[in-house]
Motif scaffolding. Structure first.
Motif, PDB file in Angstrom:
ATOM      1  N   ARG A   4       0.840  -1.100  -0.006  1.00 55.94           N
ATOM      2  CA  ARG A   4      -0.179   0.040  -0.033  1.00 55.94           C
ATOM      3  C   ARG A   4       0.884   1.320  -0.055  1.00 55.94           C
ATOM      4  NH1 ARG A   4      -4.259  -0.556  -2.536  1.00 55.94           N
ATOM      5  NH2 ARG A   4      -5.595  -2.177  -1.968  1.00 55.94           N
ATOM      6  N   ASP A  20      -9.083   1.727  -0.351  1.00 57.61           N
ATOM      7  CA  ASP A  20      -8.250   0.661  -0.829  1.00 57.61           C
ATOM      8  C   ASP A  20      -9.043  -0.237  -1.612  1.00 57.61           C
ATOM      9  OD1 ASP A  20      -6.096   1.702   0.727  1.00 57.61           O
ATOM     10  OD2 ASP A  20      -6.109   0.111   2.049  1.00 57.61           O
ATOM     11  N   CYS A  31      -9.364  -3.796  -3.867  1.00 60.92           N
ATOM     12  CA  CYS A  31      -8.662  -5.274  -3.938  1.00 60.92           C
ATOM     13  C   CYS A  31      -9.485  -6.094  -4.730  1.00 60.92           C
ATOM     14  CB  CYS A  31      -8.478  -5.731  -2.598  1.00 60.92           C
ATOM     15  SG  CYS A  31      -7.572  -4.772  -1.375  1.00 60.92           S
TER      16      CYS A  31
END
Length: 164
Positions: A11, A94, A96
């Motif tokens: 990250r 984030d 994913c």
């Protein structure tokens, strides 16, 4: 549970951009035919027990580790139940793609309990009395219930998990 050092390092390099992770999940049955579910601490939704694999870890080893870490239950794996990609976007942005391998498991010892910070509750549920679950959790449960069914996967050209 806080992100692992591996995820933190990734990250730090890519920010909120898309990362693909290998993950595992367990549809765990007890002797009464009930399914063990956990209520997640991040979004308060009920789901099957799941987690990310560590680098170098086999899926079956990751599954056994994750189940014990999160619930205190020891399991035996009965069969591979399916493999699918699903997208997750966390509250912080984030992104994913999780490649999830799920297994049908049998609880062999331990008392179900909240055993880490990833869950706020765990419990055994009859298949006909499940709490509200997202479609991906339902697919994993449905494809795991038959003791000898073939593993589920999206066929070539299919876009993924039905209803998800």
């Amino acid at each position: 549970m806080p992100a692992s050092d591996y995820v933190k390092n990734l990250r730090a390099r890519v920010g909120h951009d898309l990362i693909m992770f290998p993950t595992v999940s367990a549809v765990i049955l007890n002797d009464r035919g009930e399914i063990l579910l956990g209520q997640r601490s991040d979004n308060h939704q009920w789901s099957v027990i799941a987690g990310m694999m560590d680098p170098g870890e086999q899926p079956a080893d990751a599954l056994v580790r994750e189940v014990e870490e999160e619930t205190g239950i020891q399991v035996t794996i009965e069969r591979l139940a399916g493999v699918a990609l699903h997208e997750v976007v966390y509250g912080n942005g984030d992104r994913c793609h999780m490649v999830n391998t799920w297994f049908r498991c049998r609880a062999v010892s331990g008392e179900a309990r909240v055993n880490d910070t990833e869950s706020i509750a765990v419990g055994w549920f009859a298949p006909d009395a499940l709490p509200e679950l997202n479609p991906f959790a339902l697919v994993r449960i449905r494809t795991s219930l038959a003791p000898d069914a073939p593993a589920w996967f999206a066929r070539p050209g299919e876009n993924g998990v039905p209803g998800y």
